[in-house]
Design an enzyme around this catalytic site. Structure first.
Site, PDB file in Angstrom:
ATOM      1  N   GLN A  31      49.466  14.555   0.568  1.00 37.06           N
ATOM      2  CA  GLN A  31      50.339  15.541  -0.080  1.00 37.06           C
ATOM      3  C   GLN A  31      49.584  16.259  -1.195  1.00 37.06           C
ATOM      4  O   GLN A  31      48.519  15.817  -1.636  1.00 37.06           O
ATOM      5  CB  GLN A  31      51.571  14.815  -0.648  1.00 37.06           C
ATOM      6  CG  GLN A  31      51.208  13.659  -1.566  1.00 37.06           C
ATOM      7  CD  GLN A  31      52.258  12.558  -1.630  1.00 37.06           C
ATOM      8  OE1 GLN A  31      53.325  12.670  -1.073  1.00 37.06           O
ATOM      9  NE2 GLN A  31      51.945  11.477  -2.345  1.00 37.06           N
ATOM     10  N   HIS A  62      64.113   6.543 -14.301  1.00 39.81           N
ATOM     11  CA  HIS A  62      63.482   5.217 -14.227  1.00 39.81           C
ATOM     12  C   HIS A  62      64.389   4.115 -14.776  1.00 39.81           C
ATOM     13  O   HIS A  62      64.421   3.010 -14.233  1.00 39.81           O
ATOM     14  CB  HIS A  62      62.115   5.239 -14.924  1.00 39.81           C
ATOM     15  CG  HIS A  62      61.130   6.089 -14.190  1.00 39.81           C
ATOM     16  ND1 HIS A  62      60.395   7.078 -14.780  1.00 39.81           N
ATOM     17  CD2 HIS A  62      60.793   6.115 -12.876  1.00 39.81           C
ATOM     18  CE1 HIS A  62      59.616   7.671 -13.866  1.00 39.81           C
ATOM     19  NE2 HIS A  62      59.853   7.095 -12.711  1.00 39.81           N
ATOM     20  N   ASP A  86      53.818   6.774 -10.231  1.00 37.20           N
ATOM     21  CA  ASP A  86      53.649   7.213 -11.623  1.00 37.20           C
ATOM     22  C   ASP A  86      53.795   6.059 -12.605  1.00 37.20           C
ATOM     23  O   ASP A  86      53.433   6.181 -13.769  1.00 37.20           O
ATOM     24  CB  ASP A  86      54.652   8.329 -11.964  1.00 37.20           C
ATOM     25  CG  ASP A  86      56.063   7.938 -11.604  1.00 37.20           C
ATOM     26  OD1 ASP A  86      56.659   7.128 -12.333  1.00 37.20           O
ATOM     27  OD2 ASP A  86      56.583   8.422 -10.574  1.00 37.20           O
ATOM     28  N   GLU A 106      52.244   1.825  -3.273  1.00 41.51           N
ATOM     29  CA  GLU A 106      52.174   3.306  -3.351  1.00 41.51           C
ATOM     30  C   GLU A 106      51.166   3.768  -2.312  1.00 41.51           C
ATOM     31  O   GLU A 106      50.023   3.330  -2.322  1.00 41.51           O
ATOM     32  CB  GLU A 106      51.754   3.709  -4.777  1.00 41.51           C
ATOM     33  CG  GLU A 106      51.345   5.153  -4.946  1.00 41.51           C
ATOM     34  CD  GLU A 106      52.423   6.162  -4.572  1.00 41.51           C
ATOM     35  OE1 GLU A 106      53.513   6.122  -5.154  1.00 41.51           O
ATOM     36  OE2 GLU A 106      52.151   7.000  -3.678  1.00 41.51           O
ATOM     37  N   ASP A 136      50.945   1.932   2.967  1.00 41.57           N
ATOM     38  CA  ASP A 136      52.188   2.552   3.424  1.00 41.57           C
ATOM     39  C   ASP A 136      53.327   1.525   3.238  1.00 41.57           C
ATOM     40  O   ASP A 136      53.260   0.414   3.769  1.00 41.57           O
ATOM     41  CB  ASP A 136      52.003   2.912   4.909  1.00 41.57           C
ATOM     42  CG  ASP A 136      53.271   3.461   5.539  1.00 41.57           C
ATOM     43  OD1 ASP A 136      54.271   3.652   4.813  1.00 41.57           O
ATOM     44  OD2 ASP A 136      53.258   3.711   6.749  1.00 41.57           O
ATOM     45  N   GLY A 137      54.343   1.915   2.476  1.00 40.97           N
ATOM     46  CA  GLY A 137      55.442   1.005   2.162  1.00 40.97           C
ATOM     47  C   GLY A 137      56.165   0.487   3.395  1.00 40.97           C
ATOM     48  O   GLY A 137      56.625  -0.654   3.439  1.00 40.97           O
ATOM     49  N   ASP A 154      61.451   3.914  -4.683  1.00 38.33           N
ATOM     50  CA  ASP A 154      61.194   5.035  -5.589  1.00 38.33           C
ATOM     51  C   ASP A 154      60.274   6.023  -4.884  1.00 38.33           C
ATOM     52  O   ASP A 154      59.147   6.259  -5.308  1.00 38.33           O
ATOM     53  CB  ASP A 154      60.554   4.497  -6.886  1.00 38.33           C
ATOM     54  CG  ASP A 154      60.273   5.588  -7.889  1.00 38.33           C
ATOM     55  OD1 ASP A 154      60.713   6.729  -7.677  1.00 38.33           O
ATOM     56  OD2 ASP A 154      59.592   5.301  -8.891  1.00 38.33           O
ATOM     57  N   ASP A 157      61.041  13.018  -1.778  1.00 40.34           N
ATOM     58  CA  ASP A 157      62.137  13.560  -0.983  1.00 40.34           C
ATOM     59  C   ASP A 157      61.907  13.304   0.516  1.00 40.34           C
ATOM     60  O   ASP A 157      60.785  13.040   0.937  1.00 40.34           O
ATOM     61  CB  ASP A 157      62.246  15.063  -1.292  1.00 40.34           C
ATOM     62  CG  ASP A 157      62.479  15.270  -2.782  1.00 40.34           C
ATOM     63  OD1 ASP A 157      63.585  15.006  -3.245  1.00 40.34           O
ATOM     64  OD2 ASP A 157      61.515  15.638  -3.479  1.00 40.34           O
ATOM     65  N   PRO A 161      55.586  12.145   3.751  1.00 38.97           N
ATOM     66  CA  PRO A 161      55.372  10.697   3.896  1.00 38.97           C
ATOM     67  C   PRO A 161      56.600   9.850   3.562  1.00 38.97           C
ATOM     68  O   PRO A 161      56.691   8.707   3.996  1.00 38.97           O
ATOM     69  CB  PRO A 161      54.225  10.395   2.939  1.00 38.97           C
ATOM     70  CG  PRO A 161      53.966  11.603   2.139  1.00 38.97           C
ATOM     71  CD  PRO A 161      54.656  12.769   2.795  1.00 38.97           C
TER      72      PRO A 161
HETATM   73  N1  SPD Z   1      63.305  15.683  -5.882  1.00 36.73           N
HETATM   74  C1  SPD Z   1      63.024  14.571  -6.702  1.00 36.73           C
HETATM   75  C2  SPD Z   1      62.885  13.287  -6.007  1.00 36.73           C
HETATM   76  C3  SPD Z   1      62.152  12.354  -6.869  1.00 36.73           C
HETATM   77  C4  SPD Z   1      62.033  11.008  -6.388  1.00 36.73           C
HETATM   78  N2  SPD Z   1      61.040  10.175  -6.990  1.00 36.73           N
HETATM   79  C5  SPD Z   1      60.488  10.537  -8.219  1.00 36.73           C
HETATM   80  C6  SPD Z   1      59.417   9.609  -8.643  1.00 36.73           C
HETATM   81  C7  SPD Z   1      59.550   9.175 -10.038  1.00 36.73           C
HETATM   82  N3  SPD Z   1      59.054   7.870 -10.241  1.00 36.73           N
END
Ligand code: SPD
Length: 283
Positions: A31, A62, A86, A106, A136-137, A154, A157, A161
């Site tokens: 990505q 979070h 993140d 991740e 890959d989760g 987490d 969208d 992936p």
């Molecule tokens: N469109 C926002 C979707 C965000 C989903 N994850 C955000 C990662 C933050 N840890």
């Protein structure tokens, strides 16, 4: 001409953020990961043109994704985070004194690298309880042998992936990877964005089929499309709205401070859904 970031979530309707400059941009194997300095929100990370977090509003997402699960479970020791590169979700989870190990899976190391460099206060990457795996989760969850107390999904969208994180077979695998009193939370998009509705329905119908307790809850995140964000909570045992859970939050909240959004009343109130939102996932 002012420099702006625009995320269009319906035709020409979207979100605008004033930018100062681009700090990081890399097309990884998976990505496009970018970080901008903004005029209002601190540094901002986007993936494939969609906002993931800003330094100024990330606490809402979070705290809500983490503490609802972490207080509903009576003694969360082993936690799995799918995505979350993140580091913000892991940071909140590791505030809980019961936690012994957090595995964060991740897929894209670029997200972790960019966060460590440009979102310095978001992650707690050097915490010895945190084990970061670049995998890959979905492949990871298939092979879990030592069950987790809490799984937190987490992802980004449901395009690219993260698409598989909204499918029923993924939730079946999560169910199998949880201990007998295990539970999960997941980010499930904005009820205002119609293109997300099929994915939202898939997740909520799946957890309703698989878990004795399944609920949607909401939080308010200014930089996500339309500002209202849904999350899923599914549990094999404890109910997030039980008196036991309320007591656990009031007794334990001091030990996880500082918190800027989450508290015991907000935990309860976040499960109150507007009618159009509950209709969206009704069967
Ligand atoms: N469109 C926002 C979707 C965000 C989903 N994850 C955000 C990662 C933050 N840890």
């Amino acid at each position: 001409m002012p420099l702006q970031y625009n995320e269009y979530y319906n035709e020409q309707t979207g979100l605008t953020i004033g930018l100062k400059k681009l700090l990081f941009s890399k097309q990884s194997e998976y990505q496009l990961v970018e970080v901008y300095e903004t005029d209002t929100w601190g540094n901002l990370m986007t993936i494939d043109g969609m906002v993931m977090l800003s330094e100024r509003d990330e606490f809402v997402y979070h705290e809500m994704l983490s503490h609802v699960a972490m207080f509903t479970h009576p003694n969360p020791r082993r936690v799995l985070i799918i995505g979350g590169g993140d580091g913000g979700t892991a940071r909140e989870v590791m505030k809980h004194p019961s936690v012994e190990q957090v595995d964060m899976v991740e897929i894209d190391k670029t997200v972790v690298d960019a966060s460590r460099e440009f979102l310095r206060d978001v992650g707690d990457f050097d915490n010895p309880k945190l084990n970061v795996l670049y995998e890959d989760g979905i492949a990871f969850i298939k092979n879990v042998t030592d069950p987790y107390d809490v799984i937190i999904i987490d992802g980004s969208d449901p395009v690219g992936p993260a698409e598989g994180l909204f499918e029923k077979d993924f939730y079946e695998m999560c169910h199998n990877a949880l201990s007998d009193d295990g539970m999960l939370t997941a980010q499930t998009e904005s009820p205002w964005v119609e293109s997300y509705h099929p994915s939202m329905k898939k997740v909520f119908h799946a957890i309703d089929d698989l878990f004795p307790v399944s609920k949607m809850y909401l939080s308010f995140i200014p930089l996500y499309p339309a500002g209202m964000w849904s999350m899923a909570c599914a549990s094999k045992s404890d109910h997030p709205l039980s008196d036991d859970v309320y007591g656990r939050i009031t007794d334990g909240i001091e030990s996880v401070k500082p918190l800027k959004y989450y508290n015991a009343d907000l935990h309860r109130g976040s499960f109150a859904l507007p009618n159009f939102v509950s209709d969206l996932i009704a069967r």
